[in-house]
Design an enzyme around this catalytic site. Structure first.
Site, mmCIF file in Angstrom:
data_model
loop_
_atom_site.group_PDB
_atom_site.id
_atom_site.type_symbol
_atom_site.label_atom_id
_atom_site.label_comp_id
_atom_site.label_asym_id
_atom_site.label_seq_id
_atom_site.Cartn_x
_atom_site.Cartn_y
_atom_site.Cartn_z
ATOM 1 N N GLU A 157 0.759 -1.324 -0.049
ATOM 2 C CA GLU A 157 -0.147 -0.045 0.050
ATOM 3 C C GLU A 157 0.833 1.238 0.194
ATOM 4 O O GLU A 157 1.715 1.130 0.742
ATOM 5 C CB GLU A 157 -0.986 -0.015 1.234
ATOM 6 C CG GLU A 157 -1.655 -1.225 1.222
ATOM 7 C CD GLU A 157 -2.907 -1.117 2.633
ATOM 8 O OE1 GLU A 157 -2.802 -0.172 3.124
ATOM 9 O OE2 GLU A 157 -3.579 -2.028 2.691
ATOM 10 N N HIS A 201 -8.057 0.740 1.524
ATOM 11 C CA HIS A 201 -7.908 0.961 3.156
ATOM 12 C C HIS A 201 -8.535 2.140 3.677
ATOM 13 O O HIS A 201 -8.002 2.719 4.392
ATOM 14 C CB HIS A 201 -6.232 1.050 3.360
ATOM 15 C CG HIS A 201 -5.985 0.546 4.597
ATOM 16 N ND1 HIS A 201 -4.589 -0.186 4.946
ATOM 17 C CD2 HIS A 201 -6.809 0.288 5.868
ATOM 18 C CE1 HIS A 201 -4.582 -0.374 6.342
ATOM 19 N NE2 HIS A 201 -5.966 -0.199 6.915
#
Length: 308
Positions: free
Chosen positions: A264, A282
């Site tokens: 990420e 997320h």
């Protein structure tokens, strides 16, 4: 007293009630609202007694921690510390405080929403609309289906409670064996293999530590029953993403909802050609309510630490 806030992308901290309280006490708060590279952190932290870390947006490897000469406290929002070299903190004599529970409501709401979206094939319907097609894919109900929860902390428990209200039959697997609190909700604890084989929906709610990275490999994911749904609002590092994508493409799994990924921000992922997966970046904790709670709790942690 000087405090550095890293990862405040939404610019919440400077205007929070806790920040105003600290300003009145004569404290100075410097909030960085853009991503920073690890090598930039030591200079930003010069003269700062505490660093507030907003979620896991900023990594603290040993090389950075070794250069923190003034910092006495890391106040971490949430419970996750996988992005911090904890041994280096201990060696350096820097304390750490966390803010557990602040994101529970938002993560649970997203989890339940992803379950509904996956079984009602939201992603396939959205894809059809993007092609100007009216296709009514047949979904399934959650009512009467078995939900298998992996991990039973506060988020897992609240997810179980809401799933029961929807009429789901909830089972749980606890990696540490647990304390028996699932019995208070009338929930049976099962082995990992049994819960994977028998559940219509699997929802992951474990806390990531290094030994659990990659534990849901292809062998374990393949144990899931034909037509099951997989939900992950915990951490992407638990899961072999390529194996999961293969099971989705083959339709062994009917769908998935993923809010977290191995890397990420995501640059490459194997789900491009999967029309049965819901992907979000997320956002489980990314609500104003959660960020405001994080700001309040993390800053109060610092105040309590230095005023004790």
């Amino acid at each position: 007293m000087n405090i550095l806030v890293l990862g405040d992308y939404e610019n919440i901290y400077s205007s929070s009630p806790a920040a105003r309280m600290l300003h009145q006490k004569g404290w100075n708060l410097e909030a960085v609202t853009i991503p920073v590279k690890p090598e930039q952190i030591p200079s930003l932290a010069e003269g700062k007694k505490a660093i507030i870390l907003v979620r896991e947006r900023t990594h603290l490897p040993a090389s950075v921690i070794d250069e923190l000469h003034d910092v006495q406290l890391i106040s971490q929002t949430g419970k996750g510390v996988a992005h911090i070299d904890m041994k280096a903190l201990e060696t350096k004599g820097i304390d750490i405080k966390t803010t557990p529970g602040g994101s529970r409501t938002s993560v649970v709401e997203l989890t339940i929403g992803m379950m509904i979206g996956a079984v009602r094939q939201f992603s396939a319907h959205q894809e059809a609309f993007s092609r100007n097609q009216w296709i009514q894919h047949t979904g399934t109900e959650l009512h009467g289906k078995q939900l298998g929860i992996l991990g039973f902390g506060s988020i897992g428990r609240e997810t179980a409670r809401i799933a029961q209200a929807l009429g789901m039959n909830v089972k749980v697997w606890r990696p540490t064996g647990g304390d028996g609190s699932e019995k208070e909700l009338g929930i049976e604890q099962m082995t990992l293999e049994d819960i994977l084989r028998t559940s219509n929906v699997i929802s992951l709610h474990m806390r990531l530590t290094p030994e659990w990275s990659g534990f849901l490999n292809e062998e374990k994911l393949s144990l899931m029953k034909q037509g099951a749904v997989f939900i992950n609002t915990s951490r992407g590092a638990f899961v072999d993403e390529h194996a999961l994508a293969r099971l989705l493409r083959s339709r062994h799994l009917a769908g998935a909802g993923l809010d977290v990924f191995q890397e990420e921000p995501v640059r490459e992922h194997p789900f491009h050609d999967c029309d049965n997966v819901i992907l979000t970046p997320h956002i489980g904790y990314v609500t104003y309510e959660v960020l405001e709670r994080f700001a309040d709790q993390a800053l109060h942690n610092a105040a309590n630490y230095f005023e004790k």
